[in-house]
Design an enzyme around this catalytic site. Structure first.
Site, mmCIF file in Angstrom:
data_model
loop_
_atom_site.group_PDB
_atom_site.id
_atom_site.type_symbol
_atom_site.label_atom_id
_atom_site.label_comp_id
_atom_site.label_asym_id
_atom_site.label_seq_id
_atom_site.Cartn_x
_atom_site.Cartn_y
_atom_site.Cartn_z
ATOM 1 N N TYR A 58 0.856 -1.201 0.000
ATOM 2 C CA TYR A 58 0.000 0.000 0.000
ATOM 3 C C TYR A 58 0.877 1.230 0.000
ATOM 4 O O TYR A 58 1.875 1.287 0.730
ATOM 5 C CB TYR A 58 -0.925 0.017 1.222
ATOM 6 C CG TYR A 58 -2.328 -0.414 0.859
ATOM 7 C CD1 TYR A 58 -3.047 0.306 -0.085
ATOM 8 C CD2 TYR A 58 -2.917 -1.542 1.429
ATOM 9 C CE1 TYR A 58 -4.324 -0.083 -0.457
ATOM 10 C CE2 TYR A 58 -4.197 -1.934 1.061
ATOM 11 C CZ TYR A 58 -4.897 -1.201 0.126
ATOM 12 O OH TYR A 58 -6.147 -1.583 -0.245
ATOM 13 N N GLU A 60 -0.571 4.858 -0.607
ATOM 14 C CA GLU A 60 -1.310 6.091 -0.918
ATOM 15 C C GLU A 60 -0.401 7.306 -0.747
ATOM 16 O O GLU A 60 0.356 7.381 0.233
ATOM 17 C CB GLU A 60 -2.527 6.249 0.002
ATOM 18 C CG GLU A 60 -3.763 5.601 -0.567
ATOM 19 C CD GLU A 60 -4.089 4.307 0.110
ATOM 20 O OE1 GLU A 60 -3.137 3.573 0.475
ATOM 21 O OE2 GLU A 60 -5.289 4.028 0.292
ATOM 22 N N ASP A 206 -6.456 12.943 -25.326
ATOM 23 C CA ASP A 206 -6.465 11.533 -24.939
ATOM 24 C C ASP A 206 -5.630 10.809 -26.003
ATOM 25 O O ASP A 206 -6.098 10.529 -27.105
ATOM 26 C CB ASP A 206 -7.903 11.007 -24.910
ATOM 27 C CG ASP A 206 -7.970 9.549 -24.493
ATOM 28 O OD1 ASP A 206 -6.950 8.835 -24.623
ATOM 29 O OD2 ASP A 206 -9.048 9.096 -24.068
ATOM 30 N N THR A 232 -3.261 5.423 -22.027
ATOM 31 C CA THR A 232 -3.060 4.101 -21.454
ATOM 32 C C THR A 232 -1.643 3.643 -21.814
ATOM 33 O O THR A 232 -1.039 4.148 -22.762
ATOM 34 C CB THR A 232 -4.081 3.088 -22.000
ATOM 35 O OG1 THR A 232 -4.159 3.233 -23.414
ATOM 36 C CG2 THR A 232 -5.449 3.288 -21.395
ATOM 37 N N LYS A 235 -1.218 -0.026 -25.004
ATOM 38 C CA LYS A 235 -1.546 -0.101 -26.444
ATOM 39 C C LYS A 235 -0.239 0.028 -27.235
ATOM 40 O O LYS A 235 0.616 -0.845 -27.131
ATOM 41 C CB LYS A 235 -2.573 0.976 -26.792
ATOM 42 C CG LYS A 235 -3.927 0.791 -26.084
ATOM 43 C CD LYS A 235 -4.945 1.784 -26.594
ATOM 44 C CE LYS A 235 -6.338 1.581 -26.027
ATOM 45 N NZ LYS A 235 -6.535 2.205 -24.703
ATOM 46 N N ARG A 241 -1.140 -2.984 -18.444
ATOM 47 C CA ARG A 241 -2.440 -2.305 -18.481
ATOM 48 C C ARG A 241 -2.430 -1.215 -17.427
ATOM 49 O O ARG A 241 -2.081 -1.460 -16.270
ATOM 50 C CB ARG A 241 -3.579 -3.283 -18.194
ATOM 51 C CG ARG A 241 -3.664 -4.421 -19.164
ATOM 52 C CD ARG A 241 -5.008 -5.080 -19.124
ATOM 53 N NE ARG A 241 -5.937 -4.306 -19.914
ATOM 54 C CZ ARG A 241 -6.046 -4.400 -21.246
ATOM 55 N NH1 ARG A 241 -5.298 -5.244 -21.920
ATOM 56 N NH2 ARG A 241 -6.903 -3.651 -21.899
#
Ligand code: DSN
Length: 421
Positions: A58, A60, A206, A232, A235, A241
């Site tokens: 974790y 954050e 985008d 992303t 691609k 991903r």
């Protein structure tokens, strides 16, 4: 003691059903041709980072300012990803935490817009090549925010910048959005910038589909023009991903706060480590060659399909993808074409074409892309052959003997360019 904890043998023993499906997926990737424009083959190094124990952590917050102890090593990989993204794209600020493209776009809207207010976004409509998160009424973007859509010109099938400007002057959007999932051409980022400036809007791009081509110098970069660029990483960039956001320094605080804590909790640090790896790979000469080969092969595939009698939306491509109108082949739909190609081991997708008379689940077109074949080393001669196979299959989708021949041609082709050899 090993420095790496993941084990294929352990998975096979603990869960043979999942192990079998994973092995079958690798078998499928090795025995079929990947023409889905948004897919690729992440390197073994990227996959190794994804399967690492950074999954367990974790973290954050951001490097150096976390809400948990024990972050010294995930800080290393996250900082590497940030530094590499800034260097590779010449960006002032990078946030590498978005879990996916939709989350990256949500964070940008969160940073600059009030939901259910007068704040508008001007973006390319989905049916003309935009994305669900660019204001589709079934998506959070269209449900929570007020989008105005621009379409492509009916004749040229290109984005009409005069029309975009007229709409911007009429609707005074807070964000002008460029970017696509099914538009084959380059975008005039400088012209979008001018329009955004004229109406005092944020200019957002985008870049999910073409960012790997930008990294490899094979497509114009939006970074010098845009306030904020989302993309992303799996691609054309060929990573894990996930997603990233680049922005100008003046927006850095707003973007970071909009990713965490506004729209996301704990970052996926194993995935961020894999993003760092893919960015390093994208800085190499080999990646530049791949990016150039991707565009070259997309042009060859598109031309080959045109030679087979199909119509190319906008007349061709400048990128990694082509949008193909099937109507010259009679009443064959995109759904029919996708199914027929699937049967012979060619994975592609049905796609709406601009002003499509059919609903999206049937569609009059297919979208084909070459990031996958280019990664495997295929080039123009192979794409000519692929176009012939696709043409043969789509002209006679009910011909079993022809489909058997097509399947064996696909197997021969992929055996010459093996994935994960
Ligand atoms: N689903 C992706 C594509 O195929 O283009 C976009 O997010």
């Amino acid at each position: 003691m090993s420095d790496y904890a993941a084990s294929w043998e352990a998975l096979q023993e603990a869960d043979p059903e999942v192990a079998r499906a994973i092995a079958d997926e690798l078998g499928r990737e090795r025995s079929t041709l990947r023409l889905i424009a948004s897919e690729n083959y992440a390197s073994p190094a990227v996959l190794a980072a994804l399967g690492s124990t950074m999954n367990n952590k974790y973290a954050e917050g951001y490097p150096g300012r976390r809400y948990y102890g024990g972050c010294e090593f995930v800080d290393v990989t996250e900082q590497l990803a940030i530094d590499r993204a800034r260097e590779l794209f010449g960006a002032e600020h990078a946030n590498v935490q978005p879990h996916a493209g939709a989350q990256a776009n949500m964070a940008v809207y969160g940073a600059f817009l009030e939901p259910r207010s007068e704040d508008r976004v001007l973006g390319l409509v989905l049916s003309h090549g935009g994305h669900l998160t660019h204001g589709s009424p079934v998506n959070f973007s269209g449900k929570w925010f007020d989008f105005v859509g621009y379409e492509v010109d009916p004749e040229s099938e290109l984005i009409d910048m005069d029309r975009v400007r007229d709409l911007a002057l009429e609707h005074r959007p807070k964000i002008v959005l460029a970017g696509f999932t099914a538009y084959p051409r380059t975008i005039d980022f400088a012209a979008f910038r001018e329009i955004a400036d004229e109406v005092g809007a944020i200019f957002m791009v985008d870049a999910a589909h073409f960012i790997g081509l930008v990294a490899g110098g094979a497509y114009p970069s939006p970074v010098p023009h845009a306030d904020v660029v989302t993309f992303t990483t799996h691609k054309t960039l060929r990573g894990p991903r996930g997603a990233m956001i680049l922005c100008r320094e003046e927006h850095a605080k707003a973007i970071d706060k909009a990713v965490f804590p506004m729209t996301q909790g704990g970052p996926l640090e194993h995935c961020i480590a894999a993003k760092a790896v893919c960015l390093k790979e994208a800085m190499t000469d080999g990646f530049r060659e791949y990016a150039e080969r991707t565009v070259r092969t997309a042009r060859a595939l598109a031309q080959g399909l045109a030679d087979e009698g199909l119509r190319l939306v906008s007349g061709g491509t400048d990128s990694h993808l082509a949008l193909v109108d099937l109507r010259p082949y009679g009443d064959l739909t995109g759904a029919d074409a996708e199914a027929a190609c699937d049967e012979v081991g060619i994975a592609l997708n049905k796609n709406a074409i601009p002003f499509d008379p059919l609903p999206p689940m049937r569609a009059s077109g297919i979208r084909v892309g070459t990031p996958g074949p280019a990664t495997l080393g295929m080039d123009e001669p192979e794409m000519k052959e692929v176009a012939q196979i696709v043409g043969d299959v789509l002209r006679a989708p009910g011909d079993g003997a022809m489909k058997e021949r097509a399947r064996s041609r696909v197997l021969d082709l992929v055996s010459r360019f093996p994935a994960y050899a």
